[in-house]
Design an enzyme around this catalytic site. Structure first.
Site, short mmCIF file in Angstrom:
data_model
loop_
_atom_site.label_atom_id
_atom_site.label_comp_id
_atom_site.label_asym_id
_atom_site.label_seq_id
_atom_site.Cartn_x
_atom_site.Cartn_y
_atom_site.Cartn_z
N VAL A 9 0.84 -1.36 -0.10
CA VAL A 9 -0.24 -0.09 0.06
C VAL A 9 0.77 1.41 0.08
N THR A 10 2.16 1.19 0.32
CA THR A 10 2.98 2.43 0.29
C THR A 10 3.51 2.59 -1.04
N GLY A 11 3.40 1.62 -1.85
CA GLY A 11 4.03 1.81 -3.20
C GLY A 11 3.06 2.66 -3.98
N GLN A 12 3.59 2.65 -5.63
CA GLN A 12 2.73 3.47 -6.32
C GLN A 12 1.25 3.15 -6.57
N LEU A 57 5.79 -9.95 3.59
CA LEU A 57 5.45 -11.24 2.77
C LEU A 57 6.46 -12.27 3.06
N GLY A 79 2.48 -6.19 -2.87
CA GLY A 79 3.63 -5.78 -2.44
C GLY A 79 4.84 -6.92 -3.08
N ALA A 80 5.86 -6.52 -3.23
CA ALA A 80 6.88 -7.02 -4.09
C ALA A 80 8.27 -6.34 -3.95
N THR A 127 2.94 -9.60 -14.34
CA THR A 127 3.84 -8.30 -14.92
C THR A 127 4.11 -8.74 -16.34
N GLU A 129 7.02 -8.25 -17.48
CA GLU A 129 8.38 -8.73 -17.16
C GLU A 129 8.37 -10.27 -17.48
N TYR A 151 13.64 -11.12 -10.71
CA TYR A 151 12.31 -10.47 -10.71
C TYR A 151 11.45 -11.21 -11.42
N LYS A 155 8.08 -13.49 -10.51
CA LYS A 155 6.81 -13.42 -10.85
C LYS A 155 6.17 -14.45 -11.56
P1 NAP Z 1 6.24 -0.21 -5.98
O1 NAP Z 1 5.82 1.29 -5.85
O2 NAP Z 1 7.81 -0.71 -5.81
O3 NAP Z 1 5.85 -0.90 -4.32
C1 NAP Z 1 6.20 -2.11 -3.83
C2 NAP Z 1 5.52 -2.23 -2.54
O4 NAP Z 1 5.75 -3.62 -1.92
C3 NAP Z 1 5.95 -1.24 -1.52
O5 NAP Z 1 4.55 -0.67 -0.88
C4 NAP Z 1 6.79 -2.25 -0.59
O6 NAP Z 1 6.72 -1.50 0.75
C5 NAP Z 1 6.19 -3.37 -0.74
N1 NAP Z 1 7.00 -4.48 -0.23
C6 NAP Z 1 8.13 -4.57 -0.39
N2 NAP Z 1 8.77 -5.91 0.25
C7 NAP Z 1 7.56 -6.19 0.94
C8 NAP Z 1 7.60 -7.30 2.02
N3 NAP Z 1 8.76 -8.04 2.43
N4 NAP Z 1 6.25 -7.26 2.66
C9 NAP Z 1 5.22 -6.45 2.46
N5 NAP Z 1 5.29 -5.62 1.40
C10 NAP Z 1 6.61 -5.27 0.77
O7 NAP Z 1 5.68 -1.31 -6.76
P2 NAP Z 1 4.35 -0.61 -7.72
O8 NAP Z 1 5.16 -0.13 -9.00
O9 NAP Z 1 3.21 0.09 -7.13
O10 NAP Z 1 3.68 -2.26 -8.31
C11 NAP Z 1 3.05 -2.86 -7.65
C12 NAP Z 1 2.91 -4.19 -7.90
O11 NAP Z 1 2.62 -4.36 -9.19
C13 NAP Z 1 4.26 -4.82 -7.74
O12 NAP Z 1 4.12 -6.22 -7.35
C14 NAP Z 1 5.01 -5.07 -8.93
O13 NAP Z 1 6.00 -5.89 -9.22
C15 NAP Z 1 3.85 -5.01 -9.86
N6 NAP Z 1 3.87 -4.64 -11.39
C16 NAP Z 1 4.13 -3.22 -11.35
C17 NAP Z 1 3.96 -2.55 -12.76
C18 NAP Z 1 4.31 -1.25 -12.79
O14 NAP Z 1 4.58 -0.97 -14.10
N7 NAP Z 1 4.62 -0.28 -11.86
C19 NAP Z 1 3.71 -3.47 -13.65
C20 NAP Z 1 3.46 -4.77 -13.64
C21 NAP Z 1 3.31 -5.38 -12.36
P3 NAP Z 1 7.91 -0.66 1.38
O15 NAP Z 1 7.30 0.90 0.92
O16 NAP Z 1 7.65 -0.69 2.86
O17 NAP Z 1 8.99 -0.86 0.78
O1 G4F Z 2 11.91 1.75 -15.72
P1 G4F Z 2 12.44 0.35 -15.56
O2 G4F Z 2 13.40 0.18 -14.25
O3 G4F Z 2 11.28 -0.52 -15.69
P2 G4F Z 2 11.07 -2.12 -15.91
O4 G4F Z 2 12.51 -2.88 -15.99
O5 G4F Z 2 10.61 -2.04 -17.40
O6 G4F Z 2 10.10 -2.59 -14.97
C1 G4F Z 2 8.76 -2.01 -14.29
O7 G4F Z 2 7.86 -2.46 -15.11
C2 G4F Z 2 7.62 -3.83 -15.08
C3 G4F Z 2 6.48 -4.32 -16.32
O8 G4F Z 2 7.06 -4.53 -17.37
C4 G4F Z 2 7.22 -4.00 -13.59
F1 G4F Z 2 6.78 -5.43 -13.43
C5 G4F Z 2 8.53 -4.05 -12.66
O9 G4F Z 2 7.95 -4.11 -11.21
C6 G4F Z 2 8.76 -2.28 -13.10
O10 G4F Z 2 7.61 -1.58 -12.36
O11 G4F Z 2 13.15 0.24 -16.99
C7 G4F Z 2 12.60 0.49 -18.20
C8 G4F Z 2 13.71 0.50 -19.33
C9 G4F Z 2 14.73 -0.92 -18.92
O12 G4F Z 2 14.84 -1.45 -20.20
C10 G4F Z 2 15.84 -0.37 -18.54
O13 G4F Z 2 17.12 -1.03 -19.08
O14 G4F Z 2 14.46 1.40 -18.96
C11 G4F Z 2 15.85 1.32 -19.49
N1 G4F Z 2 16.57 2.04 -18.61
C12 G4F Z 2 17.64 2.69 -19.35
N2 G4F Z 2 18.17 3.53 -18.43
C13 G4F Z 2 16.80 2.27 -17.34
C14 G4F Z 2 17.72 3.31 -17.39
N3 G4F Z 2 16.07 1.96 -16.36
C15 G4F Z 2 16.32 2.50 -15.11
N4 G4F Z 2 15.58 1.93 -13.98
N5 G4F Z 2 17.32 3.36 -14.87
C16 G4F Z 2 18.00 3.86 -16.02
O15 G4F Z 2 18.94 4.75 -15.69
#
Ligand code: NAP
Ligand code: G4F
Length: 331
Positions: A9-12, A57, A79-80, A127, A129, A151, A155
């Site tokens: 819940v603290t995440g995006q 978790l 959470g992840a 995801t 990914e 990761y 997943k």
């Molecule tokens: P995020 O901002 O990185 O948030 C991750 C959350 O997981 C945070 O609230 C974190 O808590 C919590 N967490 C980490 N370790 C934990 C543990 N041991 N026990 C309980 N909670 C824990 O991620 P998000 O972007 O909101 O994504 C939400 C979910 O969707 C994730 O599972 C991510 O893998 C998945 N996802 C994201 C995207 C994307 O593009 N955003 C796409 C596909 C799937 P703390 O704040 O305490 O660290």
């Molecule tokens: O923003 P990224 O770190 O996101 P990525 O790896 O796509 O993962 C995110 O999306 C996933 C869904 O497909 C989620 F499951 C996952 O939890 C997360 O939210 O990187 C995006 C792209 C990559 O190809 C990376 O190599 O951007 C490229 N990149 C280039 N320069 C960079 C950078 N990424 C980051 N983080 N920082 C750089 O400086």
């Protein structure tokens, strides 16, 4: 009043989803880890209606206690360890939290939910990914997985164990295969927010340049606020099923840079951006583009925010934040 428990819940996404469910009339519980998590204060200030429950978790007994306290109708497991680059250096931790954590939450739901008349519905944050080295373009619910990071591997386990508990125990358990979604609440470690924050700081004279890794990677980027609605819709169906959630468009990091720098009147960003091998990954996901036809037809879900609107929203937010920080420093 329906009740929901959100991990992460603290995440995006957790923050967007908590707000969405609260607006739908839910009593919202948020699982927070750590004995003194500094992010609790911020979310409780922003969401005074949120019920915070402790849990990790990594710890089944804490999850059983949290589910028992919240007595939710719906559990959203967001959470992840979610940062792909970090998962290469923390592979075991990532496997434990992002993979086995899903199994622990499913077991906690079986233990607590088994004693209730109305079953608990479960959403798993899968995801794009998982597609990794993609086998087809665009990717659908039927595309085989080929993860390219610890990761992604974790997943894939979470995805299949959710499917397995649905098939083995008749649980209402489903996964949303969400493609990248962003917004002002995106963590600064992710590329989109790293760019929009740097653009704002460069414009304000607070930073000279920006070091990035691979600029050629392509992602299907949507807006997080649109995507949490799809999570909820998945749990309102008659039967649990998995859905791809995506915009159907793909853009490179270069295209993101074009639009972000243009927001502050910079047409040529090359002088500001360097490529740093520290930000390259041992294995890369080169191209993601999703086909969300099933979600459109069955859930009536479609993204509302376009790619240019998303970039513009994120740059505007970072400009505002950085200006406010500057003003606070002057006081
Ligand atoms: P995020 O901002 O990185 O948030 C991750 C959350 O997981 C945070 O609230 C974190 O808590 C919590 N967490 C980490 N370790 C934990 C543990 N041991 N026990 C309980 N909670 C824990 O991620 P998000 O972007 O909101 O994504 C939400 C979910 O969707 C994730 O599972 C991510 O893998 C998945 N996802 C994201 C995207 C994307 O593009 N955003 C796409 C596909 C799937 P703390 O704040 O305490 O660290
Ligand atoms: O923003 P990224 O770190 O996101 P990525 O790896 O796509 O993962 C995110 O999306 C996933 C869904 O497909 C989620 F499951 C996952 O939890 C997360 O939210 O990187 C995006 C792209 C990559 O190809 C990376 O190599 O951007 C490229 N990149 C280039 N320069 C960079 C950078 N990424 C980051 N983080 N920082 C750089 O400086």
């Amino acid at each position: 009043m329906p009740r929901a428990l959100i991990t992460g819940v603290t995440g995006q996404d957790g923050q967007h989803l908590a707000e969405f469910l609260n607006a739908q009339g839910y009593e919202v519980y948020g699982l927070v880890k750590g004995q003194n998590n500094p992010r609790i204060g911020a979310i409780v200030d922003e969401m005074p209606w949120l019920n915070v429950v402790q849990g990790d978790l990594a710890d089944l007994s804490s999850l059983v206690t949290a589910v028992d306290q919240a007595q939710p109708d719906e559990v959203y497991n967001l959470g992840a360890v979610s940062f792909v680059a970090y998962s290469f250096t923390h592979a075991e931790l990532t496997g434990d939290i992002s993979g086995l954590g899903v199994l622990r939450m499913l077991d906690a739901i079986r233990m607590v939910g088994g004693m209730r008349d109305n079953p608990i519905r479960f959403y798993q944050a899968s995801t794009s990914e998982m597609f990794g080295e993609v086998r087809e373009v665009p990717q659908t619910e039927m595309t085989p997985f080929h993860p390219r990071s610890p990761y992604g591997c974790a997943k894939v386990f979470g995805h299949y164990i959710t499917m397995n508990y649905r098939e083995s125990y008749g649980m209402y358990a489903c996964s949303g295969i969400l493609f990248n979604h962003e917004g002002p609440r995106r963590g600064i470690e992710f590329v989109t927010r790293k760019i929009t924050n740097a653009v704002a700081r460069i414009h304000l004279g607070l930073q000279d340049g920006l070091a990035l890794g691979n600029l050629e990677a392509k992602r299907d980027w949507g807006y997080a606020g649109d995507y949490v609605k799809a999570m909820w819709l998945m749990l309102q169906q008659e039967a649990a099923e998995d859905f791809v959630i995506a915009t159907g468009e793909t853009h490179s990091i270069r295209e993101f840079l074009d639009l972000a720098f243009a927001e502050v009147g910079i047409d040529d960003w090359e002088p500001y951006v360097t490529q740093d091998p520290r930000f390259l990954r041992p294995a890369e996901v080169d191209l993601l583009i999703g086909d969300a036809t099933k979600a459109k037809e069955r859930l009536g879900w479609e993204p509302e925010v376009s790619f240019p609107q998303l970039v513009s929203m994120m740059v505007a937010n970072d400009l505002d934040l950085e200006k406010r920080k500057m003003e606070a420093n002057l006081r």
